[in-house]
Scaffold this motif. Structure first.
Motif, PDB file in Angstrom:
ATOM      1  N   SER A 128     -10.921  16.133   3.253  1.00 56.18           N
ATOM      2  CA  SER A 128     -10.637  17.566   3.186  1.00 56.18           C
ATOM      3  C   SER A 128     -10.764  18.034   1.736  1.00 56.18           C
ATOM      4  CB  SER A 128      -9.248  17.864   3.760  1.00 56.18           C
ATOM      5  OG  SER A 128      -9.012  19.257   3.814  1.00 56.18           O
ATOM      6  N   CYS A 129      -9.687  18.530   1.151  1.00 62.40           N
ATOM      7  CA  CYS A 129      -9.743  19.069  -0.214  1.00 62.40           C
ATOM      8  C   CYS A 129      -9.024  18.170  -1.212  1.00 62.40           C
ATOM      9  CB  CYS A 129      -9.127  20.467  -0.245  1.00 62.40           C
ATOM     10  SG  CYS A 129      -9.963  21.658   0.816  1.00 62.40           S
ATOM     11  N   SER A 130      -8.862  16.892  -0.890  1.00 60.39           N
ATOM     12  CA  SER A 130      -8.127  15.989  -1.773  1.00 60.39           C
ATOM     13  C   SER A 130      -8.870  14.668  -1.942  1.00 60.39           C
ATOM     14  CB  SER A 130      -6.723  15.713  -1.218  1.00 60.39           C
ATOM     15  OG  SER A 130      -5.955  16.893  -1.152  1.00 60.39           O
ATOM     16  N   CYS A 131      -8.500  13.968  -3.008  1.00 52.75           N
ATOM     17  CA  CYS A 131      -9.004  12.616  -3.262  1.00 52.75           C
ATOM     18  C   CYS A 131      -7.822  11.652  -3.187  1.00 52.75           C
ATOM     19  CB  CYS A 131      -9.646  12.534  -4.644  1.00 52.75           C
ATOM     20  SG  CYS A 131     -11.086  13.620  -4.845  1.00 52.75           S
ATOM     21  N   TYR A 132      -8.048  10.440  -2.668  1.00 56.48           N
ATOM     22  CA  TYR A 132      -6.983   9.466  -2.445  1.00 56.48           C
ATOM     23  C   TYR A 132      -7.360   8.136  -3.099  1.00 56.48           C
ATOM     24  CZ  TYR A 132      -5.687  12.872   1.138  1.00 56.48           C
ATOM     25  OH  TYR A 132      -5.350  14.025   1.795  1.00 56.48           O
ATOM     26  N   LEU A 133      -6.312   7.471  -3.622  1.00 55.69           N
ATOM     27  CA  LEU A 133      -6.537   6.179  -4.276  1.00 55.69           C
ATOM     28  C   LEU A 133      -5.405   5.226  -3.922  1.00 55.69           C
ATOM     29  CD1 LEU A 133      -8.098   4.418  -6.362  1.00 55.69           C
ATOM     30  CD2 LEU A 133      -6.493   5.312  -8.086  1.00 55.69           C
ATOM     31  N   LEU A 134      -5.769   4.041  -3.421  1.00 56.23           N
ATOM     32  CA  LEU A 134      -4.792   2.978  -3.184  1.00 56.23           C
ATOM     33  C   LEU A 134      -4.723   2.126  -4.442  1.00 56.23           C
ATOM     34  CD1 LEU A 134      -2.928   1.310  -1.296  1.00 56.23           C
ATOM     35  CD2 LEU A 134      -4.990   0.023  -0.624  1.00 56.23           C
ATOM     36  N   SER A 135      -3.508   1.987  -4.972  1.00 51.84           N
ATOM     37  CA  SER A 135      -3.361   1.256  -6.235  1.00 51.84           C
ATOM     38  C   SER A 135      -3.682  -0.220  -6.046  1.00 51.84           C
ATOM     39  CB  SER A 135      -1.935   1.411  -6.761  1.00 51.84           C
ATOM     40  OG  SER A 135      -1.030   0.700  -5.931  1.00 51.84           O
ATOM     41  N   SER A 136      -4.093  -0.842  -7.140  1.00 55.73           N
ATOM     42  CA  SER A 136      -4.329  -2.294  -7.128  1.00 55.73           C
ATOM     43  C   SER A 136      -3.090  -3.048  -7.579  1.00 55.73           C
ATOM     44  CB  SER A 136      -5.504  -2.634  -8.054  1.00 55.73           C
ATOM     45  OG  SER A 136      -5.240  -2.179  -9.381  1.00 55.73           O
ATOM     46  N   LEU A 137      -2.126  -2.300  -8.148  1.00 54.06           N
ATOM     47  CA  LEU A 137      -0.890  -2.906  -8.630  1.00 54.06           C
ATOM     48  C   LEU A 137       0.235  -2.652  -7.640  1.00 54.06           C
ATOM     49  CD1 LEU A 137      -1.094  -1.764 -12.373  1.00 54.06           C
ATOM     50  CD2 LEU A 137      -1.830  -3.960 -11.396  1.00 54.06           C
ATOM     51  N   SER A 138       1.337  -3.332  -7.851  1.00 56.30           N
ATOM     52  CA  SER A 138       2.541  -3.129  -7.044  1.00 56.30           C
ATOM     53  C   SER A 138       3.701  -2.814  -7.979  1.00 56.30           C
ATOM     54  CB  SER A 138       2.866  -4.381  -6.216  1.00 56.30           C
ATOM     55  OG  SER A 138       1.838  -4.644  -5.287  1.00 56.30           O
ATOM     56  N   GLY A 139       4.680  -2.113  -7.458  1.00 60.38           N
ATOM     57  CA  GLY A 139       5.838  -1.770  -8.274  1.00 60.38           C
ATOM     58  C   GLY A 139       6.791  -0.887  -7.487  1.00 60.38           C
ATOM     59  N   SER A 140       7.804  -0.366  -8.177  1.00 59.12           N
ATOM     60  CA  SER A 140       8.799   0.495  -7.532  1.00 59.12           C
ATOM     61  C   SER A 140       8.181   1.856  -7.189  1.00 59.12           C
ATOM     62  CB  SER A 140       9.995   0.694  -8.464  1.00 59.12           C
ATOM     63  OG  SER A 140       9.595   1.444  -9.617  1.00 59.12           O
ATOM     64  N   TRP A 141       8.936   2.621  -6.433  1.00 52.90           N
ATOM     65  CA  TRP A 141       8.474   3.963  -6.045  1.00 52.90           C
ATOM     66  C   TRP A 141       8.281   4.829  -7.293  1.00 52.90           C
ATOM     67  CZ3 TRP A 141      10.080   9.090  -6.298  1.00 52.90           C
ATOM     68  CH2 TRP A 141       9.532   9.982  -5.369  1.00 52.90           C
ATOM     69  N   GLU A 142       9.214   4.758  -8.236  1.00 54.33           N
ATOM     70  CA  GLU A 142       9.119   5.547  -9.460  1.00 54.33           C
ATOM     71  C   GLU A 142       7.914   5.123 -10.297  1.00 54.33           C
ATOM     72  OE1 GLU A 142      10.537   8.136 -10.439  1.00 54.33           O
ATOM     73  OE2 GLU A 142      12.269   8.347  -9.120  1.00 54.33           O
ATOM     74  N   ARG A 143       7.653   3.813 -10.363  1.00 55.79           N
ATOM     75  CA  ARG A 143       6.496   3.349 -11.133  1.00 55.79           C
ATOM     76  C   ARG A 143       5.199   3.844 -10.499  1.00 55.79           C
ATOM     77  NH1 ARG A 143       4.312  -2.864 -12.197  1.00 55.79           N
ATOM     78  NH2 ARG A 143       2.574  -2.242 -13.541  1.00 55.79           N
ATOM     79  N   GLY A 144       5.158   3.809  -9.175  1.00 60.61           N
ATOM     80  CA  GLY A 144       3.969   4.301  -8.485  1.00 60.61           C
ATOM     81  C   GLY A 144       3.740   5.786  -8.753  1.00 60.61           C
ATOM     82  N   ARG A 145       4.810   6.568  -8.737  1.00 58.81           N
ATOM     83  CA  ARG A 145       4.645   8.004  -8.979  1.00 58.81           C
ATOM     84  C   ARG A 145       4.192   8.265 -10.413  1.00 58.81           C
ATOM     85  NH1 ARG A 145       8.787  13.202  -8.302  1.00 58.81           N
ATOM     86  NH2 ARG A 145       7.057  14.707  -8.199  1.00 58.81           N
ATOM     87  N   THR A 237      13.528   0.534  -5.285  1.00 56.65           N
ATOM     88  CA  THR A 237      13.223  -0.479  -6.308  1.00 56.65           C
ATOM     89  C   THR A 237      12.346  -1.601  -5.771  1.00 56.65           C
ATOM     90  OG1 THR A 237      15.254  -1.694  -5.766  1.00 56.65           O
ATOM     91  CG2 THR A 237      15.398  -0.009  -7.491  1.00 56.65           C
ATOM     92  N   ALA A 238      12.076  -1.585  -4.466  1.00 56.41           N
ATOM     93  CA  ALA A 238      11.211  -2.622  -3.891  1.00 56.41           C
ATOM     94  C   ALA A 238       9.811  -2.513  -4.494  1.00 56.41           C
ATOM     95  CB  ALA A 238      11.166  -2.473  -2.376  1.00 56.41           C
ATOM     96  N   SER A 239       9.078  -3.603  -4.475  1.00 59.00           N
ATOM     97  CA  SER A 239       7.749  -3.641  -5.086  1.00 59.00           C
ATOM     98  C   SER A 239       6.672  -3.534  -4.010  1.00 59.00           C
ATOM     99  CB  SER A 239       7.573  -4.937  -5.886  1.00 59.00           C
ATOM    100  OG  SER A 239       6.303  -4.972  -6.510  1.00 59.00           O
ATOM    101  N   LEU A 240       5.960  -2.390  -4.022  1.00 64.44           N
ATOM    102  CA  LEU A 240       4.864  -2.150  -3.082  1.00 64.44           C
ATOM    103  C   LEU A 240       3.706  -1.503  -3.833  1.00 64.44           C
ATOM    104  CD1 LEU A 240       6.775  -0.499  -0.058  1.00 64.44           C
ATOM    105  CD2 LEU A 240       6.147  -2.912  -0.299  1.00 64.44           C
TER     106      LEU A 240
END
Length: 248
Positions: A128-145, A237-240
């Protein structure tokens, strides 16, 4: 026989006095005529007053009719002027609406052309009108954001069935999405501030860890890697891994 002479004085003949009935009759007649005279005068005054009142009423009626006619003419003129102004304003409004519709259509056309020309950065996938990226790293929710923000994006916000289906093809592993209830337990919100409306929770979720100290507070949401990637709540704090979304 002796003649007896008696001096007899001649009696005076007095005029007969009128009787009481005659006096009362004359007095009644005088009062009657006086009353008639008074009533006559009163009738004359009343007639003169009524005539004067009629003349005044006639003059007042004519004057009032003239004033009402003038007011009516003035109001009619003002109404005609107002009606003309209203017609002019209506025409201008219709013209502005037509211009607005035309400008809106042109804007949408230009936006559509612009989006068609825009492409996502390398490694990102377009939907649609967005681009999406799956990270190659793992980490907490805050780190991902934080990582998404560095890239000019934010954690994924899912708004439709089509977008949820698209996300299914991005990963077969658990991944953070931009949904949490950190502020108020049980009140889930997206990272863009919008409230959660359409949901894809796994059965019996969210459960905030089910009260088990093993899981702790579960205030962040992620996509599971099973059961059609339905959502689950988990400790922030879980790592995903995480999914970033950037608007074109």
């Amino acid at each position: 026989m002796e003649e007896i002479y008696v001096n007899v004085e001649p009696q005076k003949h007095l005029a007969p006095r009128p009787s009481t009935d005659e006096t009362g009759s004359r007095s009644s007649q005088r009062r009657f005529y006086g009353a008639l005279l008074f009533l006559g005068l009163l009738s004359g005054f009343l007639l003169a007053f009524l005539i004067s009142l009629g003349v005044h009423y006639r003059d007042s009626s004519h004057r009032l009719a003239a004033e009402l006619s003038a007011v009516k003419a003035n109001l009619t003129e003002r109404f005609q002027v107002s009606d003309g102004q209203l017609s002019l304003m209506t025409a201008e409004r219709d013209q502005l609406n037509a211009s607005l519709i035309a400008m809106t259509g042109e804007r949408n056309r230009l936006q559509s052309l612009s989006k068609q020309k825009k492409t996502c950065p390398t490694g990102w996938r377009k939907f649609s009108c967005s681009c999406y990226l799956l990270s190659s790293l793992s980490g907490s929710w805050e780190r991902g954001r934080e990582d998404c923000r560095v890239k000019g994006a934010d954690l994924l916000v899912i708004e439709s069935d089509e977008e949820q289906t698209f996300v299914l093809g991005l990963t077969q592993q658990p991944a953070w999405i931009g949904l949490n209830d950190k502020e108020v337990e049980g009140t889930w919100k997206w990272v863009d501030g919008t409230s959660l409306i359409k949901t894809y929770w796994k059965k019996d979720q969210p459960d905030n860890g089910g009260g088990s100290p093993l899981w702790g507070e579960e205030d962040c949401a992620h996509i599971r890697n099973e059961e059609n990637n339905l959502w689950n709540d988990l400790s922030c704090t879980a790592s995903l891994r995480w999914i970033c979304e950037k608007l074109l």
